[in-house]
Design a protein around this motif. Structure first.
Motif, PDB file in Angstrom:
ATOM      1  N   LEU A  99       0.801  -1.135   0.004  1.00 18.73           N
ATOM      2  CA  LEU A  99       0.128  -0.122  -0.025  1.00 18.73           C
ATOM      3  C   LEU A  99       0.871   1.121   0.110  1.00 18.73           C
ATOM      4  O   LEU A  99       0.551   2.252  -0.784  1.00 18.73           O
ATOM      5  N   LEU A 100       1.886   1.426   0.971  1.00 22.22           N
ATOM      6  CA  LEU A 100       2.797   2.408   0.939  1.00 22.22           C
ATOM      7  C   LEU A 100       3.553   2.648  -0.443  1.00 22.22           C
ATOM      8  O   LEU A 100       3.822   3.868  -0.769  1.00 22.22           O
ATOM      9  N   LEU A 101       3.899   1.401  -0.863  1.00 22.80           N
ATOM     10  CA  LEU A 101       4.570   1.387  -2.158  1.00 22.80           C
ATOM     11  C   LEU A 101       3.935   2.015  -3.266  1.00 22.80           C
ATOM     12  O   LEU A 101       4.358   2.863  -4.118  1.00 22.80           O
ATOM     13  N   ALA A 102       2.459   1.783  -3.378  1.00 24.97           N
ATOM     14  CA  ALA A 102       1.671   2.405  -4.354  1.00 24.97           C
ATOM     15  C   ALA A 102       1.452   3.835  -4.060  1.00 24.97           C
ATOM     16  O   ALA A 102       1.426   4.489  -5.074  1.00 24.97           O
ATOM     17  N   VAL A 103       1.417   4.405  -2.973  1.00 29.55           N
ATOM     18  CA  VAL A 103       1.235   5.753  -2.493  1.00 29.55           C
ATOM     19  C   VAL A 103       2.527   6.596  -2.968  1.00 29.55           C
ATOM     20  O   VAL A 103       2.525   7.566  -3.477  1.00 29.55           O
ATOM     21  N   ALA A 104       3.661   5.944  -2.303  1.00 33.12           N
ATOM     22  CA  ALA A 104       4.833   6.789  -2.649  1.00 33.12           C
ATOM     23  C   ALA A 104       5.385   6.743  -4.178  1.00 33.12           C
ATOM     24  O   ALA A 104       5.989   7.461  -4.555  1.00 33.12           O
ATOM     25  N   ARG A 105       5.165   5.584  -4.783  1.00 32.09           N
ATOM     26  CA  ARG A 105       5.365   5.414  -6.298  1.00 32.09           C
ATOM     27  C   ARG A 105       6.917   5.672  -6.410  1.00 32.09           C
ATOM     28  O   ARG A 105       7.380   6.420  -7.336  1.00 32.09           O
ATOM     29  N   VAL A 106       7.673   5.067  -5.649  1.00 30.66           N
ATOM     30  CA  VAL A 106       9.099   5.379  -5.418  1.00 30.66           C
ATOM     31  C   VAL A 106       9.950   4.002  -5.601  1.00 30.66           C
ATOM     32  O   VAL A 106       9.750   3.205  -4.279  1.00 30.66           O
ATOM     33  N   LEU A 107      10.692   3.299  -6.412  1.00 31.24           N
ATOM     34  CA  LEU A 107      11.509   2.287  -6.188  1.00 31.24           C
ATOM     35  C   LEU A 107      13.140   2.535  -5.652  1.00 31.24           C
ATOM     36  O   LEU A 107      13.513   3.555  -6.196  1.00 31.24           O
ATOM     37  N   PRO A 108      13.555   1.361  -5.054  1.00 30.41           N
ATOM     38  CA  PRO A 108      14.932   1.860  -4.658  1.00 30.41           C
ATOM     39  C   PRO A 108      15.846   1.828  -6.237  1.00 30.41           C
ATOM     40  O   PRO A 108      15.439   1.177  -7.102  1.00 30.41           O
ATOM     41  N   ARG A 109      16.926   2.622  -5.863  1.00 31.93           N
ATOM     42  CA  ARG A 109      17.762   2.600  -7.272  1.00 31.93           C
ATOM     43  C   ARG A 109      19.289   2.326  -6.825  1.00 31.93           C
ATOM     44  O   ARG A 109      19.499   2.565  -5.618  1.00 31.93           O
ATOM     45  N   GLY A 110      20.041   1.574  -7.470  1.00 38.24           N
ATOM     46  CA  GLY A 110      21.398   1.253  -7.277  1.00 38.24           C
ATOM     47  C   GLY A 110      21.528   0.545  -5.793  1.00 38.24           C
ATOM     48  O   GLY A 110      21.064  -0.654  -5.808  1.00 38.24           O
ATOM     49  N   VAL A 111      22.538   0.919  -5.109  1.00 39.86           N
ATOM     50  CA  VAL A 111      22.952   0.357  -3.649  1.00 39.86           C
ATOM     51  C   VAL A 111      21.519   0.000  -2.927  1.00 39.86           C
ATOM     52  O   VAL A 111      21.574  -0.868  -1.974  1.00 39.86           O
TER      53      VAL A 111
END
Length: 347
Positions: free
Chosen positions: A50-62
């Motif tokens: 749910l929070l991932l859908a709200v934030a709409r930001v994925l990790p990058r790199g390390v």
């Protein structure tokens, strides 16, 4: 950070362990029995998605592996070990073992952050553990070695996750919401196969159980962990962890108010000790703790410590206006370059 701002940050962060203190009442009154891994899974994975859908930001790199490590420590390992210890240890002993978390954080902060333990914090952590013991520890039979090991491992896992969360901070432009989403999702994905292998298919849920799981996922986990990780970024790891005793204290108060459990004078004394140590752990004096050194003419840039921000530079309008620190630093570098014969115009 001003005193009022710090107090607001502490108060918001404290809502997390207070919320976690409601888990016992919700679990015993509304949820199916003997399903600790399923409960841990429902707490973590839906909240993370749910929070991932709200934030709409994925990790990058390390941050892919950093988020996985933090998710494993703070969620994926912590939840199952915590429930395992709670089921195998009698009389609140799991909470007693968990109350040594602030002392573990002090040691890990010295090792990973280079912060020497302060005697005041050591005393606060010790008194808090003593107070929690007085509140929750009851007479019991022989101790279960696996339960004790699980309790200590869960406490160590959370302590390591707390210190690493402060050490690594957050990527630029990423807020506490996204960081929480990454960890809950990673931790939930680690718990999922364990829950399926150990407990089989999900149990049938009535309206009370569905409501209890919804509360645990949304309030007890999604919101609480957002506040927790936000607080870790603004407080020291020790300050944040010394708020932990609020969780068993909340559980004890709710057990008395909602479940009719008794509270003795001895337990009330323990509450006073634990709460007093928690408050003392939030106090900062100018003679102790992290300090900011003043700029000297030879300094190239202002210095901050992890989790600390410099105030915005004052820029006046008259002939004696102060220049921002960054401009001052560039000027110092250019002057040093001219003395060494370096051509800064080409840099």
């Amino acid at each position: 950070m001003s005193a009022h701002h710090r107090a607001a940050v502490v108060a918001l962060t404290a809502l997390a362990p207070v919320s976690w203190g409601t888990t016992y009442v919700v679990t015993t009154e509304f949820l199916p029995p003997e399903r600790p891994l399923f409960t841990a899974l429902v707490r973590a994975l839906p909240a993370g998605l749910l929070l991932l859908a709200v934030a709409r930001v994925l990790p990058r790199g390390v941050w892919w592996w950093k988020a996985a490590v933090l998710g494993a420590l703070n969620i994926g390992a912590f939840f199952p070990l915590l429930f395992l210890s709670a089921y195998r240890l009698p009389g609140g002993l799991a909470a007693v073992v968990g109350s040594v978390g602030p002392l573990l954080v002090l040691g890990l902060s010295a090792l990973l952050l280079g912060r020497r333990p302060v005697l005041r914090d050591v005393l606060a952590g010790t008194v808090a553990a003593l107070g929690v013991s007085m509140v929750v520890l009851k007479a019991a039979g022989a101790l279960d070695a696996l339960g004790v090991a699980a309790a200590f491992a869960s406490t160590a896992s959370m302590a390591a996750g707390t210190v690493l969360t402060q050490k690594w901070g957050r990527p630029e432009g990423v807020g506490p919401l996204a960081l929480t989403a990454w960890q809950l999702t990673a931790g939930g994905l680690l718990i999922a196969p364990l829950a399926i292998l150990a407990e089989g298919a999900p149990p049938a849920l009535d309206a009370g159980a569905a409501g209890g799981y919804a509360y645990l996922a949304l309030v007890n986990t999604a919101i609480a962990y957002c506040l927790w990780f936000r607080g870790i970024g603004r407080l020291t790891a020790t300050q944040a962890t010394l708020l932990g005793p609020l969780s068993p204290l909340t559980a004890a108060v709710l057990g008395w108010a909602a479940l009719g459990e008794s509270l003795t004078a001895f337990q009330l004394g323990g509450m006073a000790l634990a709460f007093g140590a928690t408050v003392a752990g939030q106090l900062r004096w100018s003679s102790a703790g992290p300090t900011r050194r003043h700029l000297a003419p030879h300094d190239l840039a202002p210095v901050t410590l992890p989790g600390e921000r410099l105030p915005a530079p004052h820029i006046g309008t008259g002939p004696h206006q102060r220049r921002p620190a960054s401009v001052l630093a560039v000027g110092v570098r250019r002057e040093a370059g001219r003395r060494r014969g370096h051509n800064w115009s080409a840099s």
